[in-house]
Design a protein around this motif. Structure first.
Motif, PDB file in Angstrom:
ATOM      1  N   VAL A   1     -62.583  56.269 -18.967  1.00 26.23           N
ATOM      2  CA  VAL A   1     -63.641  55.836 -19.781  1.00 26.23           C
ATOM      3  C   VAL A   1     -64.689  57.088 -20.126  1.00 26.23           C
ATOM      4  CG1 VAL A   1     -65.413  54.014 -20.025  1.00 26.23           C
ATOM      5  CG2 VAL A   1     -63.049  53.571 -19.068  1.00 26.23           C
ATOM      6  N   ARG A   2     -65.098  57.494 -19.165  1.00 30.92           N
ATOM      7  CA  ARG A   2     -66.335  58.598 -19.120  1.00 30.92           C
ATOM      8  C   ARG A   2     -65.727  59.674 -20.338  1.00 30.92           C
ATOM      9  NH1 ARG A   2     -69.074  62.878 -16.247  1.00 30.92           N
ATOM     10  NH2 ARG A   2     -67.093  63.492 -15.589  1.00 30.92           N
ATOM     11  N   ASN A   3     -64.773  60.387 -19.735  1.00 35.82           N
ATOM     12  CA  ASN A   3     -64.132  61.450 -20.375  1.00 35.82           C
ATOM     13  C   ASN A   3     -63.736  61.454 -21.839  1.00 35.82           C
ATOM     14  OD1 ASN A   3     -64.535  62.724 -17.725  1.00 35.82           O
ATOM     15  ND2 ASN A   3     -61.972  62.498 -17.361  1.00 35.82           N
TER      16      ASN A   3
ATOM     17  N   ALA B   1     -65.598  63.146 -24.970  1.00 38.22           N
ATOM     18  CA  ALA B   1     -64.782  63.841 -25.819  1.00 38.22           C
ATOM     19  C   ALA B   1     -65.072  63.416 -27.329  1.00 38.22           C
ATOM     20  CB  ALA B   1     -63.463  63.649 -25.472  1.00 38.22           C
ATOM     21  N   ARG B   2     -65.428  61.951 -27.489  1.00 35.18           N
ATOM     22  CA  ARG B   2     -65.576  61.635 -28.669  1.00 35.18           C
ATOM     23  C   ARG B   2     -67.018  62.112 -29.147  1.00 35.18           C
ATOM     24  NH1 ARG B   2     -64.912  55.129 -30.781  1.00 35.18           N
ATOM     25  NH2 ARG B   2     -65.950  55.605 -32.845  1.00 35.18           N
ATOM     26  N   ALA B   3     -68.011  62.013 -28.494  1.00 33.38           N
ATOM     27  CA  ALA B   3     -69.472  62.723 -28.548  1.00 33.38           C
ATOM     28  C   ALA B   3     -69.261  64.124 -29.082  1.00 33.38           C
ATOM     29  CB  ALA B   3     -70.219  62.439 -27.530  1.00 33.38           C
ATOM     30  N   ARG B   4     -68.524  64.807 -28.358  1.00 28.84           N
ATOM     31  CA  ARG B   4     -68.352  66.349 -28.742  1.00 28.84           C
ATOM     32  C   ARG B   4     -67.727  66.285 -30.233  1.00 28.84           C
ATOM     33  NH1 ARG B   4     -67.218  66.989 -22.796  1.00 28.84           N
ATOM     34  NH2 ARG B   4     -69.160  67.967 -22.047  1.00 28.84           N
TER      35      ARG B   4
ATOM     36  N   MET C   1     -58.446  54.866 -26.275  1.00 30.38           N
ATOM     37  CA  MET C   1     -57.913  54.119 -24.794  1.00 30.38           C
ATOM     38  C   MET C   1     -57.226  52.571 -25.021  1.00 30.38           C
ATOM     39  SD  MET C   1     -60.847  53.351 -21.994  1.00 30.38           S
ATOM     40  CE  MET C   1     -61.017  51.560 -22.310  1.00 30.38           C
ATOM     41  N   ALA C   2     -56.168  52.477 -24.240  1.00 29.55           N
ATOM     42  CA  ALA C   2     -55.718  51.167 -24.082  1.00 29.55           C
ATOM     43  C   ALA C   2     -56.246  50.290 -22.879  1.00 29.55           C
ATOM     44  CB  ALA C   2     -54.176  51.326 -23.944  1.00 29.55           C
TER      45      ALA C   2
ATOM     46  N   PHE D   1     -64.214  50.075 -30.745  1.00 31.79           N
ATOM     47  CA  PHE D   1     -64.786  51.357 -30.390  1.00 31.79           C
ATOM     48  C   PHE D   1     -63.797  52.090 -29.344  1.00 31.79           C
ATOM     49  CE2 PHE D   1     -67.193  54.213 -27.771  1.00 31.79           C
ATOM     50  CZ  PHE D   1     -68.048  54.676 -28.596  1.00 31.79           C
ATOM     51  N   TRP D   2     -63.426  51.284 -28.362  1.00 29.60           N
ATOM     52  CA  TRP D   2     -62.648  52.009 -27.279  1.00 29.60           C
ATOM     53  C   TRP D   2     -61.258  52.385 -27.794  1.00 29.60           C
ATOM     54  CZ3 TRP D   2     -64.585  54.715 -23.845  1.00 29.60           C
ATOM     55  CH2 TRP D   2     -65.781  54.473 -23.164  1.00 29.60           C
TER      56      TRP D   2
END
Ligand SMILES: Cc1cc2nc3c(=O)[nH]c(=O)nc-3n(C[C@H](O)[C@H](O)[C@H](O)COP(=O)(O)OP(=O)(O)OC[C@H]3O[C@@H](n4cnc5c(N)ncnc54)[C@H](O)[C@@H]3O)c2cc1C
Length: 381
Positions: A133-135, A139-142, A114-115, A108-109
């Motif tokens: 992590v939050r951003n 971004a993926r949700a949007r 993300m690394a 997922f990450w």
């Protein structure tokens, strides 16, 4: 130099952005709570083809993620041992074997771009910034088309857009959980310091307030060891803190004894010829006084309760797991209702285990909610 925006101005901008979001009257899946679990559930549901709205009472989603891991976000652990959770059987049922669970979380990450890095098994984003992590999640949700309806608190399910499936992801302590007509265990704080007094009145905790020590810590009940862990302990004038004690906070009862071995099991042979200040923090050595090394090997504290509970990392309690199908996280008696994250009665030790549960339970609930809603849509057409 970049101009600093005041908090008030930031809030104003967030409130304006939240108010500008058009919330559709109906959608396939509505997610209550835009925290760690809810955002992942929303992403998975939307990427499966469902239209998704997230209802979040704060002015922005995922605020708590920013505070995790002291701002670095310990987002998972290399060894996702179900034994670190209060309900290992249910957690195993939902998340599967540890390796597969970790692979799902990391995929997922990776999919968010993300690394990560490991620090003694604890996983952090490579940037060492919780904001990454939050951003990345937002971004993926949007990108997936999720509508983030912030600044909107749902007091009951009746207030939400009409949806075939609802995912409860409102976290620990949320009042909504008690009003769903499902059985829930009352919430109580865990992962916080322990209030305790030294059994040996000669050891003054106030004299070592704020000092840290490596220790082997054991929890004794009725003279029997019920739990033990190695790590750093932080002395406070009113008791004991640090990650080891946070884990103890999930297990202690008033009257228990916490035994610290500040020599970490070195034993008389290895200690021979060493001086207290060569082994212990000088201030701790001074507070121990005569025979400091011998006393440091078995320093007992009587537990009085938990401390600083307002800052506890997790709330134990929530919707009883027995009411949910582990394969889908759907409520057995309420078709179309799903739950994930801390809203369910699942909690774990420090080390990335709580977020690993949030992500994976979000994946399971979000995917199943989408499947349910898309089937309902197909049946209607
Ligand atoms: C200081 C701190 C540090 C932590 N560090 C770590 C760490 O490093 N590693 C780790 O694994 N875990 C850590 N945790 C625990 C971890 O943050 C939680 O386990 C995780 O956030 C739970 O995710 P969740 O989505 O279930 O709940 P939450 O993150 O609490 O999200 C729930 C969301 O629902 C919203 N909400 C609630 N009620 C309503 C309502 N009625 N209507 C609309 N919205 C609502 C809330 O505003 C919130 O945004 C930490 C916790 C804290 C407090």
């Amino acid at each position: 130099m970049a101009k600093k925006v005041s908090r008030a101005k930031q809030r104003e901008a967030l409130a304006a952005a939240a108010a500008a979001v058009q919330v559709p009257e109906r959608c396939d899946v509505v997610v209550v709570g835009g925290g760690a679990a809810g955002l992942v559930a929303a992403v998975c549901a939307a990427e499966a083809g469902a239209s998704v709205v997230v209802f979040e009472r704060e002015l922005e989603c995922g605020r708590k993620i920013l505070a995790t891991g002291n701002g670095r976000c310990n987002f998972a652990h290399e060894n996702l041992d179900a034994g670190r959770y209060n309900d290992p059987q249910f957690v195993r049922g939902v998340c599967g074997p540890a390796d597969a669970w970790l692979a799902d979380v990391l995929a997922f990450w990776r999919g968010c771009g993300m690394a990560w890095v490991s620090d003694s098994g604890r996983l952090y984003p490579m940037s060492l910034q919780a904001a990454s992590v939050r951003n990345l999640l937002l971004a993926r949700a949007r990108r997936a088309g999720v509508v983030l309806a912030c600044g909107r608190e749902a007091a009951s399910l009746g207030e939400l857009p009409r949806a075939a499936a609802t995912v409860i992801a409102c976290g620990g302590g949320a009042e909504l959980v008690g009003g769903l007509g499902l059985e829930a265990r009352p919430f109580s704080p865990v992962l916080c310091p322990v209030a305790a007094r030294p059994v040996d009145a000669g050891f003054d905790l106030a004299a070592v307030d704020g000092r840290r020590a490596r220790a082997h810590a054991a929890l004794l009940r009725g003279g029997r060891e019920v739990f033990a862990e190695d790590g750093e302990v932080l002395f406070r004038s009113w008791g004991l803190s640090g990650i080891v004690m946070f884990d103890f906070s999930r297990r202690v009862e008033a009257g228990d004894v916490i035994r610290l071995d500040l020599t970490c099991g070195m034993g008389a042979e290895k200690l021979a010829g060493l001086v207290p200040e060569g082994v212990l923090d000088p201030q701790v050595a001074r507070a121990l006084g005569k025979d400091a090394l011998a006393r440091a090997a078995a320093l007992d504290f009587r537990v009085e309760g938990l401390a600083e509970t307002n800052k506890a990392q997790v709330k134990r309690g929530g919707l009883l797991a027995s009411q949910f199908d582990p394969a889908t996280l759907g409520a057995c008696e309420r078709p179309g209702l799903f739950a994930c994250g801390e809203a369910l009665d699942v909690d774990a030790d420090c080390g990335g285990f709580n977020l690993a549960w949030a992500w994976k339970s979000g994946i399971v609930a979000g995917s199943a909610a989408a499947e349910y809603a898309l089937l309902a849509r197909k049946d209607k057409n």
